[in-house]
Design an enzyme around this catalytic site. Structure first.
Site, PDB file in Angstrom:
ATOM      1  CG  ASP A 183      -6.468  -3.863  -3.272  1.00  0.00           C
ATOM      2  OD1 ASP A 183      -7.114  -3.060  -2.966  1.00  0.00           O
ATOM      3  OD2 ASP A 183      -5.179  -3.683  -3.101  1.00  0.00           O
ATOM      4  CG  HIS A 187      -5.755  -2.236   0.377  1.00  0.00           C
ATOM      5  ND1 HIS A 187      -4.738  -2.200  -0.722  1.00  0.00           N
ATOM      6  CD2 HIS A 187      -5.107  -1.413   1.236  1.00  0.00           C
ATOM      7  CE1 HIS A 187      -3.778  -1.353  -0.439  1.00  0.00           C
ATOM      8  NE2 HIS A 187      -3.865  -0.893   0.695  1.00  0.00           N
ATOM      9  CB  SER A 228      -0.883  -0.046   1.376  1.00  0.00           C
ATOM     10  OG  SER A 228      -2.021   1.181   1.211  1.00  0.00           O
TER      11      SER A 228
END
Length: 342
Positions: free
Chosen positions: A282, A315, A117
């Site tokens: 995601d 995610h 991320s």
């Protein structure tokens, strides 16, 4: 630091953290065995990132609230907390500070830099800012910039904090209060985006907390209870000014911006080998965004491996125990270790 540096310090691996994480990437503290590092399932002796072979270094990003100088730190000019006067920092700023840390440790070149991320954005930026100082970049659940939808989610979260009556224009420390109501809402908004619809349905569905509808505005569904619990926990330890700045750093990251939007040109300086990983569910940093990175690297004839892992978790999958994901990381680091004298 986890593990030991070898003689020529060629086995160092830097872990860049995501939004609400810290330097505590693995293990637990002696006085708090429940406080376990956020990537403990991945990092440690015999784990995919094996600290018997690598020296793993976790960092706190500048502007954070876990030890680095941030908005709650004292401004020496005023002898008061920085508060709203603390500057907005960028992904590139964090990478620069990490390079200075490496200088202090005598590390000329990292064997690898890994992150998921926002941490993956830092790993990507390393390959552009300091290409000669990184051997491999492991870029997980990433995007080359935020979509308009992602920026919109961040703005809703920030507005919840800024409009909290206890925010006091960012100088709430001086008033002895914290904008916890706004921070709770911000966390709930963010947390929704970290999970897939399938994961929410599997975990909670439409389960009722007390077995029947109450026709009130209190907690009735299990998903509501879960979100409120996560929000309450988060607001107890995270700093609101830090949250504002980290989400802005996310919004601002766009290495292609200085190249007319051409990501291939932006990544031209990169010389590292890459492992890019995405997860099918995601929707915040979708596989399509990772494939943009892969294409730009291939345009530059860089060494890049790409894995798109079918996982239901959304995610947050980069933090979880998916066997295929962990096997992939383990195999990649085993290959790196074979090239490093330990």
């Amino acid at each position: 630091m986890y593990g030991a540096l070898n003689a020529d310090k060629s086995n160092a691996v830097l872990v860049c953290h995501a939004l609400n994480a810290s330097h505590h990437v693995a293990g637990y503290y002696a006085d708090d065995r429940q406080n376990i590092g956020w990537w403990d399932n991945l990092i440690g002796p015999g784990k995919p990132l094996d600290t018997n072979r690598f020296c793993v270094i976790g960092v706190n990003n500048l502007g954070g609230c876990f030890g680095s100088t941030g908005p709650s730190s004292i401004n020496p000019a005023t002898r008061k907390p920085w508060g709203a006067d603390f500057p907005v920092v960028t992904v590139e700023d964090w990478v620069t500070t990490q390079a200075r840390l490496a200088d202090q440790l005598g590390i000329q070149r990292f064997a690898a830099i890994i992150g998921g991320s926002l941490g993956a954005m830092q790993a990507l930026s390393w390959t552009i800012q300091f290409p000669e100082r990184i051997g491999h970049a492991i870029v997980i659940a990433c995007a080359p910039n935020l979509s308009a939808q992602n920026i919109a989610f961040n703005e809703v979260a920030r507005l919840a904090i800024i409009t909290d009556p206890d925010f006091h224009a960012g100088h709430y420390y001086e008033h002895g209060v914290r904008p916890t109501r706004g921070l709770r809402v911000a966390r709930m908004v963010g947390h929704i985006t970290y999970l897939s619809d399938d994961e929410m349905a599997s975990k909670f569905g439409r389960q009722l907390r007390y077995g029947k509808l109450g026709y009130t505005f209190g907690v009735e569904f299990e998903i509501e209870s879960y979100l409120r619990h996560q929000a309450e926990k988060f607001s107890g330890y995270f700093d609101a000014n830090t949250y504002l700045r980290i989400t802005k750093a996310l919004d601002y990251f766009d290495p292609a911006a200085d190249h007319g939007g051409n990501l291939s040109l932006a990544l031209e300086p990169a010389t590292a080998s890459f492992l890019v990983i995405s997860f099918t569910t995601d929707w915040r940093f979708s596989p399509e965004r990772s494939r943009e990175i892969v294409k730009a690297l291939l345009d530059n004839r860089r060494d890049v491996a790409y894995a798109e892992i079918e996982a239901p978790h959304g995610h947050d999958a980069f933090l979880l125990d998916d066997p295929r994901y962990h096997r992939l990381i383990a195999a990649y680091f085993a290959r790196i270790a074979n090239r490093v004298v330990t």
